[in-house]
Enzyme design. Structure first.
Site, short mmCIF file in Angstrom:
data_model
loop_
_atom_site.label_atom_id
_atom_site.label_comp_id
_atom_site.label_asym_id
_atom_site.label_seq_id
_atom_site.Cartn_x
_atom_site.Cartn_y
_atom_site.Cartn_z
N ASP A 20 0.91 -1.15 0.00
CA ASP A 20 0.00 0.00 0.00
C ASP A 20 0.94 1.19 0.00
O ASP A 20 1.58 1.50 1.02
CB ASP A 20 -0.89 0.02 1.24
CG ASP A 20 -1.89 1.17 1.17
OD1 ASP A 20 -1.52 2.24 0.64
OD2 ASP A 20 -3.02 1.02 1.63
N HIS A 21 1.07 1.86 -1.15
CA HIS A 21 2.15 2.84 -1.26
C HIS A 21 1.96 4.03 -0.33
O HIS A 21 2.92 4.75 -0.05
CB HIS A 21 2.38 3.27 -2.71
CG HIS A 21 1.28 4.09 -3.28
ND1 HIS A 21 0.19 3.54 -3.89
CD2 HIS A 21 1.11 5.42 -3.32
CE1 HIS A 21 -0.61 4.51 -4.27
NE2 HIS A 21 -0.08 5.66 -3.95
N HIS A 29 -6.10 2.44 1.36
CA HIS A 29 -5.32 3.62 1.78
C HIS A 29 -5.91 4.35 3.00
O HIS A 29 -5.21 4.60 3.98
CB HIS A 29 -5.21 4.62 0.63
CG HIS A 29 -4.69 4.03 -0.64
ND1 HIS A 29 -3.61 3.18 -0.66
CD2 HIS A 29 -5.08 4.16 -1.93
CE1 HIS A 29 -3.37 2.82 -1.91
NE2 HIS A 29 -4.25 3.39 -2.69
#
Ligand code: NAD
Length: 484
Positions: A177-178, A240
């Site tokens: 999950d950047h 996110h």
């Protein structure tokens, strides 16, 4: 200031889907920056593996072009680029067939750290895992990196987890999950758990509410047909926004280690209360001049998929009982911004005559476009004229104190890939976390379907549907302005 970067060992990194959009836009330009900063030990290799029938020279050219198109200022370093691309290799591989697997096996150096980045459609994850195993390319020390989306509901996420679990231990799986790779997200943990100042206030006695906003200015554009099968809740909230919520709400882990942190995040998700349907607002953007509406972009004029969602939720535990968390995210909004705001309660009583304004401390954490942390504090307006109070932001990014290092341009992807090489899973989602997040979002999404819920309209370039404003107004609160 002395930079203390934890070194990485020599590695072989295979990028399945190495010719794809994500690889060219983010992964390779990011790795190039790491190479330039001396973090790719000599002898390490990046091996592109995808369907395109090109050779290593063709791949090197593709990546030179990608760096020219998507790189930052470092793209003008011709010498650096040549040294970097010399470490690239390419093998045409078919995830669903036999092509390329033997060559890949012969290329990998098993004595080194090896990692396999699955930057392909999730429907291929199972095939890749299976063939890596079958051809004895991955062993118990290998790492696999998987991209979002991790399932589209609990059932598919469970299926994906069990597919991966057939061949890999949880300790080998890195679910990206950047958002978790952003500098400020880590700084948030440093601020919370490295200072005495905030933690005593971090609870329902002192915090009025928390807002998390992830706003985009772009529409769903070219990927509208795909997006229409997903929507903002699946695409953004389930991963996110919920990850950010976990980091802001979790208890202090006993140590900054992968399982300790992820155990605490999981407890937050499990403590989330079911949402009253009145506490969620969905929206779709309207057409704006020549710009198409959401439904036109999605090529589905009867679509009920949301391009915007705002919701109010609560965490049922001692720390947070009664504190609303407001989350919102959407496309075609006023500005591109991601922000978490911890809004503290009003002071109970003002001693300053004539001062009727509600002064509040707000800790705001911006993740994009500019990363930074600010604390709004109330002070006396300087100068004569009596005791007038003003609210000013205290910049906690401390650019001056930290010098050039404060402006770390490190992209989230490169940080996370280096963590994979180091074997550090702290900033990656664990399988049970992802499942728990779907367990919470599934009934919400299913409820919309069962009730045939129709999203509200909102103007492109606005802050979302009017009803989203009401979500807070009716409780005497207001969203923070969406500004870039
Ligand atoms: P893409 O369509 O641009 O690229 C797909 C890649 O997969 C290509 O390299 C292609 O050659 C390869 N491929 C397809 N079929 C194959 C097969 N049978 N065998 C071997 N290789 C095969 O996709 P993308 O946008 O780069 O996305 C890749 C992954 O990253 C997806 O899971 C996507 O959801 C995820 N992701 C992408 C972005 C983005 O910005 N593009 C952002 C977040 C997550």
């Amino acid at each position: 200031m002395v930079s203390r970067v934890i070194p990485v060992e020599e590695f072989d990194l295979v990028i399945f889907g190495g010719t794809g959009d994500l690889a060219r836009r983010k992964i390779l330009p990011g790795l190039y920056r790491r190479f330039l900063s001396g973090q790719m030990p000599e002898g390490s290799r990046i091996i592109g593996a995808a369907r395109a029938d090109i050779d290593s020279d063709g791949y090197r050219q593709m990546i030179r072009d990608a760096i020219a198109e998507f790189g930052g200022e470092e793209k003008s370093d011709a010498d650096g680029i040549e040294k970097f691309v010399a470490q690239l290799h390419y093998i045409p591989v078919d995830a669903k067939g036999e092509q390329g697997w033997k060559e890949l096996h012969d290329l990998i150096r098993f004595e080194l750290v090896n990692a396999f980045y699955f930057s392909v459609a999730p429907s291929l994850f199972g095939d890749l895992a299976e063939r890596l195993h079958l051809h004895k390319i991955a062993d118990s020390s290998s790492r696999v990196v998987v991209e979002k989306p991790f399932g589209r509901d609990l059932e598919t996420a469970k299926a994906l987890n069990s597919t991966l679990a057939k061949h890999f231990d949880e300790k080998q799986i890195y679910r990206i999950d950047h958002y978790l790779g952003k500098e400020t997200v880590q700084n948030l943990m440093a601020v919370r758990f490295g200072n005495m100042l905030f933690e005593p206030l971090w609870n329902n006695h002192y915090v009025d509410h928390i807002q998390i906003t992830v706003a985009e200015t772009v529409g769903v554009g070219g990927r509208g047909a795909y997006y229409d099968t997903s929507g903002a809740m699946r695409d953004m909230v389930q991963n996110h926004l919920m990850q950010l919520l976990c980091l802001i709400a979790m208890e202090a882990p006993a140590e900054f280690g992968a399982d300790a942190v992820r155990d605490e995040k999981l407890k937050v998700i499990r403590a989330l209360q079911d949402i009253d349907p009145h506490h969620i607002v969905r929206g779709q953007y309207d057409a704006d001049g020549d710009e198409p509406s959401y439904r036109e972009d999605a090529e589905n004029l009867k679509s009920h998929t949301e391009s915007f969602v705002a919701l109010r939720c609560e965490i049922a535990n001692w720390r947070w009982a009664g504190v609303p968390f407001y989350l919102r995210t959407g496309k075609k909004l006023k500005a591109r911004t991601s922000e978490i705001a911890v809004v503290f309660k009003d002071i109970g009583h003002s001693i300053f005559p004539g001062d009727e304004k509600r002064h509040r401390n707000i800790l705001s954490i911006q993740l994009q476009p500019n990363e930074g942390i600010q604390l709004q504090v109330t002070i006396k307006e300087p100068g004569p004229g009596g005791m007038r109070l003003i609210d000013v932001p205290l910049d906690m990014t401390f650019a001056e104190a930290l010098g050039p290092d404060a402006e770390d341009s490190t992209d989230a992807y490169e940080r996370l890939i280096m963590d994979v090489i180091r074997g550090n899973q702290t900033l990656f989602m664990r399988g049970d976390e992802v499942e728990a997040a779907w367990e919470w979002t599934d009934p919400i999404i299913n409820g919309w379907k069962a009730r045939n819920d129709v999203p509200k309209h909102y103007d492109a370039g606005s802050a979302g549907p009017e009803d989203a404003m009401m979500l807070m107004h009716r409780e005497g609160r207001r969203w923070r302005e969406i500004k870039g």
